[in-house]
Design an enzyme around this catalytic site. Sequence first.
Site, mmCIF file in Angstrom:
data_model
loop_
_atom_site.group_PDB
_atom_site.id
_atom_site.type_symbol
_atom_site.label_atom_id
_atom_site.label_comp_id
_atom_site.label_asym_id
_atom_site.label_seq_id
_atom_site.Cartn_x
_atom_site.Cartn_y
_atom_site.Cartn_z
ATOM 1 N N GLU A 167 -3.891 1.133 -0.438
ATOM 2 C CA GLU A 167 -2.945 0.356 -1.243
ATOM 3 C C GLU A 167 -1.807 1.226 -1.749
ATOM 4 O O GLU A 167 -0.625 0.852 -1.666
ATOM 5 C CB GLU A 167 -3.654 -0.299 -2.428
ATOM 6 C CG GLU A 167 -2.704 -1.119 -3.294
ATOM 7 C CD GLU A 167 -3.410 -1.890 -4.394
ATOM 8 O OE1 GLU A 167 -2.929 -2.980 -4.742
ATOM 9 O OE2 GLU A 167 -4.436 -1.411 -4.907
ATOM 10 N N GLU A 168 -2.139 2.401 -2.272
ATOM 11 C CA GLU A 168 -1.103 3.262 -2.847
ATOM 12 C C GLU A 168 -0.105 3.734 -1.791
ATOM 13 O O GLU A 168 1.104 3.781 -2.041
ATOM 14 C CB GLU A 168 -1.762 4.470 -3.526
ATOM 15 C CG GLU A 168 -2.526 4.133 -4.795
ATOM 16 C CD GLU A 168 -3.956 3.715 -4.556
ATOM 17 O OE1 GLU A 168 -4.683 3.435 -5.527
ATOM 18 O OE2 GLU A 168 -4.361 3.646 -3.375
ATOM 19 N N ASP A 192 -4.115 -5.984 1.838
ATOM 20 C CA ASP A 192 -4.012 -4.837 0.932
ATOM 21 C C ASP A 192 -5.361 -4.671 0.251
ATOM 22 O O ASP A 192 -5.814 -5.554 -0.476
ATOM 23 C CB ASP A 192 -2.907 -5.111 -0.095
ATOM 24 C CG ASP A 192 -2.902 -4.139 -1.268
ATOM 25 O OD1 ASP A 192 -3.539 -3.076 -1.179
ATOM 26 O OD2 ASP A 192 -2.240 -4.455 -2.284
#
Length: 542
Positions: free
Chosen positions: A282-283, A264
């Site tokens: 990541e989001e 990540d």
Amino acid sequence: MEDRAELDSILPYLPLLIGSSRRLLWPSKVVEALEAMSKGPDHSQVNSGQVLSIAISDMRASLSLRDPLAPFSPQGYSLFFDELLTAADSTKWFAEVIPPLANLLLRLPSLLDFHYQNMQAYGYGLRILGPQQPGMVLLSQELIGALLACSLFCLFPVSNRGVKHLPTINFDQLFVSLYESYSEKQENKVRCIVHYFQRICSQMPTGFVSFERKLLSLENHPSQSSASYPNADFWTKSTLSLCPFQVYSSGLIEDHSTGALEVDFANKYLGGGALHRGCVQEEIRFMISPELIAGMLFLPSMADNEAIEIVGAERFSDYTGYAFSFRFSGDYVDKRSVDFLGRRKTRIVAIDALCSPRMNQYKLKYLLRQYKRHFQDNGLSAGQLHQDNKHDGDISRNEVLLNEAPSTSNETNEGGSRMEVVRKSDEKGGQFMDPENFIGIATGNWGCGAFGGDPELKTIIQWLAASQALRPFISYYTFGLDALQSLAQVSQWILLHKWNVGDLWNMLIEYSSQKSKGETNLGFFAWLLPSLPHCEAADPAN
């Protein structure tokens, strides 16, 4: 609860009270509101985003939450549920999802009581996993669903979260961002979250997800059970062979076909901008697997010597695009098998990169910082055993693994529960060693987008760290980045010439020294192999 240490650490950040019987409970007015919603919109009148936002405000008042919701959050809820959803989908949401969510919230106190009864003996109970405190929290997917329902209804107290360096946890900012500066990518982030709640309300998953803060000590202290990160001399003298390196110019890390540890590309605050406007690697991962968001409740920001590993998060949504082109594209059925703890065999490790490093990224101090992040993250237990490098010749990966790989027989499950196996491993000062700890790495352009890192440099850093940690392979997804067009050719050349970790490290140090002194303007690949066709290296000073 006889031992309340774990609960006491998290209680200020939960919307619950401790009753006279030492049981967790909701305030009576919150119970009344949730009971009304559980009976459906005809009884509660919660049949629109506008009314839902009013109900949320009323419950927050009953909880005496001092901090107001973010401005325009009611308008955000109304925009999504009353305008962006079709009338049929909105009606279905308030009739078929809100009532089960209210019931789930009513059960939150009992779910937590049950959780602590089962976890307190093993030290995996829900608690604040603070800085420099390695440890693990193991949560059922049902409990995570209840906690995320609290986020949807913005019921978590937030007044003291900043002091503890805890990230955002309520969803008000997510809806504010939708209203204040509407974009399709923000709408589709919310659609992923809404789809998750629809799924768990139709069939509650029964597995578990673990959240672990991992730590490398800053110095070599014999009394510390956590490993110390290697210095420059360590890398220079390493004779471990490099692991196989597979390059993919297309495809996604989360779709990797064989088991691998997913990297990540994290912000130091877990989740980054997931609950705000962010919509990059990541989001997006947090949107398609919202159970990851639960870690934002109790995991403060990461220091340079820390990483966070999450095992078992289920994926619920499919998607297309990236950043502004991100779109929810429907349901996703996660077919990953589960391990002996009931966790899906999806392992995600969050590590943050240097932000806007420019020329600093070529200095030894910062190179070691980046190696430290990945070495810790890639599996210390095996690689750290070879820190002295007292071997005359190159060490083959198979030779090391044959000497150290744990037994895969069923004897580990005899004479105790699954949790007992893990606890005994922890008492020996190490991570539970099962074959899953030797899976490969699926990664990509870590720290190379908004953070401005050199993709060629970052690629080699990840390869060295994975090799030293005895990972069997790296699968590298370039996402079509022009700067990495020759990556496959370079990695194959290095492997063909049988370089070891020390060889590649020393070459990278020589290049970085020249780069930082302005003696070369080439990228690492063109510097190493001048005969390769290459693009002009980007200037990191700009």
